[in-house]
Design a protein around this motif. Structure first.
Motif, mmCIF file in Angstrom:
data_model
loop_
_atom_site.group_PDB
_atom_site.id
_atom_site.type_symbol
_atom_site.label_atom_id
_atom_site.label_comp_id
_atom_site.label_asym_id
_atom_site.label_seq_id
_atom_site.Cartn_x
_atom_site.Cartn_y
_atom_site.Cartn_z
ATOM 1 N N GLY A 1 -14.354 21.889 18.356
ATOM 2 C CA GLY A 1 -14.187 22.373 16.995
ATOM 3 C C GLY A 1 -15.177 21.783 16.010
ATOM 4 O O GLY A 1 -15.984 20.911 16.344
ATOM 5 N N GLY A 2 -15.101 22.258 14.772
ATOM 6 C CA GLY A 2 -16.053 21.876 13.747
ATOM 7 C C GLY A 2 -15.642 20.638 12.974
ATOM 8 O O GLY A 2 -14.770 19.873 13.390
ATOM 9 N N ALA A 3 -16.286 20.459 11.819
ATOM 10 C CA ALA A 3 -16.049 19.285 10.984
ATOM 11 C C ALA A 3 -15.755 19.717 9.556
ATOM 12 O O ALA A 3 -16.036 20.846 9.151
ATOM 13 N N ALA A 4 -15.164 18.800 8.791
ATOM 14 C CA ALA A 4 -14.877 19.017 7.379
ATOM 15 C C ALA A 4 -15.240 17.739 6.633
ATOM 16 O O ALA A 4 -15.691 16.760 7.236
ATOM 17 N N GLN A 5 -15.043 17.741 5.320
ATOM 18 C CA GLN A 5 -15.353 16.537 4.557
ATOM 19 C C GLN A 5 -14.430 16.405 3.359
ATOM 20 O O GLN A 5 -13.892 17.391 2.851
ATOM 21 N N THR A 6 -14.232 15.158 2.946
ATOM 22 C CA THR A 6 -13.562 14.840 1.694
ATOM 23 C C THR A 6 -14.604 14.209 0.791
ATOM 24 O O THR A 6 -15.238 13.221 1.166
ATOM 25 N N LEU B 1 -17.054 12.469 6.307
ATOM 26 C CA LEU B 1 -17.187 13.570 7.261
ATOM 27 C C LEU B 1 -16.234 13.304 8.418
ATOM 28 O O LEU B 1 -16.150 12.176 8.902
ATOM 29 N N TYR B 2 -15.499 14.332 8.881
ATOM 30 C CA TYR B 2 -14.586 14.107 10.004
ATOM 31 C C TYR B 2 -14.402 15.383 10.818
ATOM 32 O O TYR B 2 -14.507 16.497 10.299
ATOM 33 N N SER B 3 -14.147 15.209 12.111
ATOM 34 C CA SER B 3 -13.855 16.355 12.972
ATOM 35 C C SER B 3 -12.499 16.920 12.572
ATOM 36 O O SER B 3 -11.537 16.181 12.373
ATOM 37 N N THR B 4 -12.419 18.243 12.442
ATOM 38 C CA THR B 4 -11.168 18.856 11.993
ATOM 39 C C THR B 4 -10.072 18.723 13.045
ATOM 40 O O THR B 4 -8.892 18.684 12.703
ATOM 41 N N ASN B 5 -10.447 18.654 14.300
ATOM 42 C CA ASN B 5 -9.480 18.386 15.358
ATOM 43 C C ASN B 5 -9.416 16.887 15.615
ATOM 44 O O ASN B 5 -10.416 16.179 15.503
ATOM 45 N N SER B 6 -8.231 16.404 15.955
ATOM 46 C CA SER B 6 -8.070 15.008 16.353
ATOM 47 C C SER B 6 -7.684 14.967 17.826
ATOM 48 O O SER B 6 -7.193 15.955 18.381
ATOM 49 N N PHE B 7 -7.893 13.816 18.442
ATOM 50 C CA PHE B 7 -7.769 13.721 19.891
ATOM 51 C C PHE B 7 -7.001 12.458 20.272
ATOM 52 O O PHE B 7 -7.205 11.393 19.691
ATOM 53 N N GLN B 8 -6.116 12.619 21.262
ATOM 54 C CA GLN B 8 -5.293 11.505 21.725
ATOM 55 C C GLN B 8 -5.497 11.321 23.224
ATOM 56 O O GLN B 8 -5.540 12.289 23.981
ATOM 57 N N SER B 9 -5.652 10.074 23.640
ATOM 58 C CA SER B 9 -5.819 9.760 25.055
ATOM 59 C C SER B 9 -5.133 8.441 25.355
ATOM 60 O O SER B 9 -5.513 7.402 24.798
ATOM 61 N N ALA B 10 -4.111 8.477 26.206
ATOM 62 C CA ALA B 10 -3.342 7.272 26.517
ATOM 63 C C ALA B 10 -4.177 6.232 27.253
ATOM 64 O O ALA B 10 -3.880 5.035 27.204
ATOM 65 N N GLY B 11 -5.229 6.673 27.937
ATOM 66 C CA GLY B 11 -6.061 5.736 28.679
ATOM 67 C C GLY B 11 -7.162 5.098 27.858
ATOM 68 O O GLY B 11 -7.702 4.057 28.222
ATOM 69 N N SER C 1 -3.549 9.962 17.282
ATOM 70 C CA SER C 1 -4.644 10.907 17.475
ATOM 71 C C SER C 1 -5.772 10.543 16.519
ATOM 72 O O SER C 1 -5.537 10.295 15.330
ATOM 73 N N PHE C 2 -6.996 10.524 17.037
ATOM 74 C CA PHE C 2 -8.145 10.082 16.256
ATOM 75 C C PHE C 2 -9.151 11.214 16.063
ATOM 76 O O PHE C 2 -9.376 12.023 16.963
ATOM 77 N N SER C 3 -9.759 11.227 14.891
ATOM 78 C CA SER C 3 -10.905 12.090 14.620
ATOM 79 C C SER C 3 -12.163 11.233 14.595
ATOM 80 O O SER C 3 -12.116 10.055 14.211
ATOM 81 N N PHE C 4 -13.287 11.832 14.992
ATOM 82 C CA PHE C 4 -14.559 11.186 14.685
ATOM 83 C C PHE C 4 -14.760 11.284 13.180
ATOM 84 O O PHE C 4 -14.476 12.314 12.564
ATOM 85 N N ALA C 5 -15.243 10.219 12.562
ATOM 86 C CA ALA C 5 -15.492 10.247 11.124
ATOM 87 C C ALA C 5 -16.734 9.426 10.800
ATOM 88 O O ALA C 5 -17.073 8.469 11.508
ATOM 89 N N ALA D 1 -7.471 11.390 9.527
ATOM 90 C CA ALA D 1 -8.691 11.436 8.713
ATOM 91 C C ALA D 1 -8.563 12.390 7.531
ATOM 92 O O ALA D 1 -9.098 12.123 6.450
ATOM 93 N N SER D 2 -7.848 13.490 7.717
ATOM 94 C CA SER D 2 -7.759 14.486 6.651
ATOM 95 C C SER D 2 -6.986 13.980 5.439
ATOM 96 O O SER D 2 -7.082 14.552 4.353
ATOM 97 N N SER D 3 -6.220 12.887 5.597
ATOM 98 C CA SER D 3 -5.441 12.355 4.482
ATOM 99 C C SER D 3 -6.190 11.260 3.724
ATOM 100 O O SER D 3 -5.681 10.730 2.739
ATOM 101 N N TRP D 4 -7.400 10.914 4.182
ATOM 102 C CA TRP D 4 -8.198 9.908 3.474
ATOM 103 C C TRP D 4 -8.511 10.410 2.072
ATOM 104 O O TRP D 4 -8.866 11.566 1.863
ATOM 105 N N SER D 5 -8.385 9.530 1.102
ATOM 106 C CA SER D 5 -8.597 9.927 -0.289
ATOM 107 C C SER D 5 -9.922 9.390 -0.802
ATOM 108 O O SER D 5 -10.235 8.207 -0.633
#
Length: 255
Positions: A41-46, A73-83, A207-211, A112-116
């Motif tokens: 997916g794409g990215a967004a920004q605050t 800047l952050y990826s609109t999708n976030s990702f979770q990995s238990a490992g 779940s983490f986004s790249f930012a 990330a989307s809630s960062w102000s």
């Protein structure tokens, strides 16, 4: 014989599924932040006066009127990995010297989307209210440089060595489940491991986004490309060993 082969076959399939998987990849091809020809997916920004644009790279800009201008800047999708995860970022920064309120950092950020934008603080250096792990490149006075971890209450500098300026420079951050509630981490720069250690408690259920965070209009701040891999859980990796053992057993027994 057939049952043994069937069992080993199942183990091999499970082992293949347990390999590291790229969940996000973007090289910012000038098609706009919201469009990604890669994976995840794409990215967004605050925006807080500054902005990120996609001109073939993700480039930070601001109005040049205030050192407090910033943007995330952050990826609109976030990702979770238990490992665990491995983040690879290729960046360009022409100088890491102090200049005004000049900050440039990137890494993994939960929610990330809630960062102000009014926070006016880097989530990878000085903002303790977030859950993040990432690097701050620029040696701004009083702001920790290097690899930092924030757990929503405190910021811990894991590796305080300078990351460095350069063109098409690569940073790899690996955070892996240690099996006892924490995480083993490594930081590599330009293909060389710079530091490693352990975080006693790390929440892999998040779940983490790249930012990427930019502030002030000094210095070049560019993300050339980014890739995020999900690491299999330790139990899943055990299947790889079992499959290999089973294959060798069959070969020795039946040729």
């Amino acid at each position: 014989m057939n049952k043994a082969r069937y069992t080993v076959g199942i183990l091999l399939l499970l082992a293949a599924a347990a390999q590291a998987d790229v969940v996000y990849q973007d090289s910012f091809d000038g098609d706009g932040l919201g469009t990604n020809a890669g994976i995840g997916g794409g990215a967004a920004q605050t925006q807080g006066g500054g902005s990120w644009g996609d001109d073939g790279d993700a480039t930070y800009n601001n109005t040049g009127t205030s050192f407090s201008d910033s943007a995330l800047l952050y990826s609109t999708n976030s990702f979770q990995s238990a490992g665990g995860v491995e983040l690879t970022v290729n960046y360009t920064c022409n100088s890491v010297a102090t200049a005004g309120r000049n900050l440039f950092g990137f890494g993994l950020l939960a929610d990330a989307s809630s960062w102000s934008a009014v926070d006016d603080n880097s989530p990878f250096a000085e903002l303790s209210s977030v859950y993040s792990i990432g690097v701050n490149l620029i040696t701004e006075s009083g702001v920790p440089v290097g690899l930092n971890f924030a757990d929503e209450s405190t910021v811990t500098t894991l590796d305080g060595d300078a990351i460095g300026a350069g063109t098409d420079r690569e940073v790899v951050i690996r955070v892996e489940d240690d099996g006892i509630g924490g995480a083993d981490w490594t930081l590599s720069i330009a293909g060389t491991e710079q530091g490693s250690g352990n975080i006693a408690s790390f929440d892999f259920t998040k779940s983490f986004s790249f930012a990427a965070y930019g502030q002030d209009n000094e210095r070049t701040k560019i993300i050339n490309s980014v890739s995020l891999e999900a690491i299999p859980e330790p139990a899943a990796l055990t299947l790889v060993g079992l499959a290999g053992f089973g294959f060798l057993w069959l070969k020795r027994r039946f040729g």
